[in-house]
Design a protein around this motif. Structure first.
Motif, short mmCIF file in Angstrom:
data_model
loop_
_atom_site.label_atom_id
_atom_site.label_comp_id
_atom_site.label_asym_id
_atom_site.label_seq_id
_atom_site.Cartn_x
_atom_site.Cartn_y
_atom_site.Cartn_z
N LEU A 1 0.35 -1.26 -0.15
CA LEU A 1 0.08 0.11 -0.12
C LEU A 1 0.95 1.25 -0.09
O LEU A 1 0.44 1.70 -1.09
CB LEU A 1 -1.03 0.53 1.46
N LEU A 2 1.99 1.18 0.66
CA LEU A 2 2.86 1.95 0.78
C LEU A 2 3.59 2.68 -0.86
O LEU A 2 3.45 3.88 -1.34
CB LEU A 2 3.79 2.35 1.53
N ARG A 3 3.87 1.54 -1.05
CA ARG A 3 4.86 2.19 -2.71
C ARG A 3 3.48 2.21 -3.34
O ARG A 3 3.65 3.14 -4.13
CB ARG A 3 4.77 0.71 -3.42
N GLU A 4 2.10 1.94 -3.58
CA GLU A 4 0.87 2.15 -4.57
C GLU A 4 0.91 4.04 -3.70
O GLU A 4 0.88 4.48 -5.19
CB GLU A 4 -0.22 1.47 -4.44
N LYS A 5 0.66 4.22 -2.92
CA LYS A 5 0.46 5.78 -2.35
C LYS A 5 1.87 6.54 -2.77
O LYS A 5 1.47 7.84 -2.77
CB LYS A 5 -0.08 5.79 -1.02
N CYS A 6 2.57 5.82 -2.87
CA CYS A 6 3.56 6.38 -3.24
C CYS A 6 3.77 7.13 -4.47
O CYS A 6 4.03 7.95 -5.11
CB CYS A 6 5.02 5.89 -2.62
N ASN A 7 3.30 6.06 -5.36
CA ASN A 7 3.20 6.49 -6.41
C ASN A 7 2.55 6.89 -7.44
O ASN A 7 3.09 7.54 -8.04
CB ASN A 7 3.21 4.39 -7.60
N GLN B 1 12.73 11.45 -3.31
CA GLN B 1 12.13 10.82 -1.91
C GLN B 1 10.93 9.58 -2.53
O GLN B 1 10.96 8.70 -1.57
CB GLN B 1 12.08 11.97 -1.61
N LEU B 2 10.78 9.89 -2.58
CA LEU B 2 8.73 9.40 -2.99
C LEU B 2 9.63 7.85 -4.10
O LEU B 2 8.95 7.10 -3.28
CB LEU B 2 8.05 9.99 -3.98
N TRP B 3 10.72 8.05 -5.09
CA TRP B 3 10.82 6.92 -5.27
C TRP B 3 11.96 6.56 -4.65
O TRP B 3 11.95 4.20 -4.59
CB TRP B 3 11.86 7.36 -6.87
N THR B 4 13.15 6.46 -3.70
CA THR B 4 13.80 5.43 -2.85
C THR B 4 12.79 5.34 -1.35
O THR B 4 12.59 4.00 -1.61
CB THR B 4 14.21 6.56 -1.67
N VAL B 5 11.54 5.92 -1.23
CA VAL B 5 10.46 5.38 -0.66
C VAL B 5 9.80 3.76 -0.69
O VAL B 5 10.03 2.73 -0.57
CB VAL B 5 9.31 5.72 -0.07
N GLU B 6 9.63 4.05 -2.56
CA GLU B 6 8.85 2.26 -3.24
C GLU B 6 9.51 1.93 -4.20
O GLU B 6 9.64 0.21 -3.36
CB GLU B 6 8.51 3.84 -4.73
N SER B 7 11.24 2.31 -3.86
CA SER B 7 12.31 1.07 -3.90
C SER B 7 12.71 0.75 -2.72
O SER B 7 12.88 -1.21 -3.05
CB SER B 7 14.25 1.82 -4.59
N THR B 8 12.79 0.74 -1.02
CA THR B 8 12.67 0.43 -0.35
C THR B 8 11.16 -0.86 0.11
O THR B 8 11.88 -1.79 0.24
CB THR B 8 13.05 1.04 0.70
N ALA B 9 10.97 -0.14 -0.35
CA ALA B 9 9.28 -1.36 0.64
C ALA B 9 9.67 -2.21 -1.20
O ALA B 9 9.02 -3.46 -0.69
CB ALA B 9 8.11 -0.13 -0.05
N ARG C 1 10.71 -8.33 -1.15
CA ARG C 1 11.98 -9.53 -1.38
C ARG C 1 12.08 -10.34 -0.52
O ARG C 1 12.92 -11.59 -0.26
CB ARG C 1 12.51 -8.82 -2.49
N ARG C 2 12.48 -9.41 0.85
CA ARG C 2 12.93 -9.79 1.54
C ARG C 2 12.25 -11.72 2.28
O ARG C 2 13.02 -12.07 3.16
CB ARG C 2 13.67 -8.97 2.76
N PHE C 3 11.36 -11.40 2.24
CA PHE C 3 10.23 -12.22 2.76
C PHE C 3 10.42 -13.99 2.56
O PHE C 3 10.63 -14.58 2.86
CB PHE C 3 8.50 -11.84 2.77
#
Length: 246
Positions: free
Chosen positions: A120-126, A156-164, A169-171
């Protein structure tokens, strides 16, 4: 000199409609949705207490060797049978032989609750990133301070998306690592270290998932704060000549 690109009326109308929809949705996200999620996630983080680490262990460790029987002390006491190595009771594997070895259900449920929040964070940041990008005016010399603020916000928004995305992937990496260790336990059930390693992996994953939820909460707070503080420059980066968008 090249003539400006001309758009047909219906095409221009569709683009303008898209821009207006994205702008309305993004402003609602920043002003209402981000603060609401901040409050919601803050409450959920408080529920994940560090004291709960012992609850997530799902693979038993071998029991210590039983103490020798000292009954009947004296010269007539029968001598204990000779042993070359202390016996250790090997615990049964969860699920039993030939049955499904289940995952750590506590962590599975936790991960399944956190994954939608990350997505959801990725989607809203996008959505917000697209809104800011559409507000960037055409390239001109000078008077670009507001434009630089827009570009920094986009980064900054792109960085948040990439980190999310990296969190998602780590799960799967955790499940893969744990599966290899459990396979070792099946093959070598008498080795205590494999069981202890599984417990450590589970504890580390619990802490990592809690940290991910903290990060998601903090990103909502940071993005809301940055955008609200710079909203004037984001929406109007230049004092003049901002209407010529095509």
């Amino acid at each position: 000199m090249a003539s400006p690109l001309k758009l047909e009326q219906d095409v221009r109308g569709k683009v303008d409609s898209f821009r207006a929809r994205i702008a309305q949705e993004a402003e609602d996200l920043v002003s209402t949705f981000f603060p609401q999620k901040l409050s919601e996630l803050d409450s959920r983080v408080r529920e994940l207490r560090l004291q709960d680490l012992s609850r997530i262990r799902s693979v038993p460790a071998p029991e210590p060797p039983a103490a020798p029987d000292t009954a009947g002390d004296g010269p007539n006491r029968d001598p204990p049978p000779p042993q070359t190595q202390p016996s250790v009771k090997v615990p049964a594997l969860p699920g039993g032989e030939g049955q499904l070895l289940r995952s750590n259900q506590h962590l599975v449920e936790l991960i399944e609750r956190v994954k939608p929040e990350v997505e959801l964070l990725r989607e809203k940041c996008n959505t917000v990133r697209m809104w800011v990008q559409l507000l960037i005016p055409k390239v001109e010399d000078g008077n670009n301070f507001g434009v630089s603020i827009q570009e920094d916000t986009v980064d900054q928004l792109w960085t948040v998306e990439s980190t999310a995305a990296s969190y998602l992937r780590r799960f799967s990496t955790y499940y893969n690592t744990r599966a290899k260790l459990v396979s070792k336990i099946v093959k070598y059930p008498q080795v205590e270290d494999y069981r202890r390693t599984v417990a450590e992996v589970d504890e580390n994953e619990y802490l990592s998932v809690r940290q991910i939820l903290l990060h998601v909460r903090n990103q909502y707070a940071t993005l809301h704060d940055v955008i609200v503080k710079n909203i004037e420059k984001i929406k109007t980066p230049r004092s003049t000549n901002t209407d010529n968008l095509y």
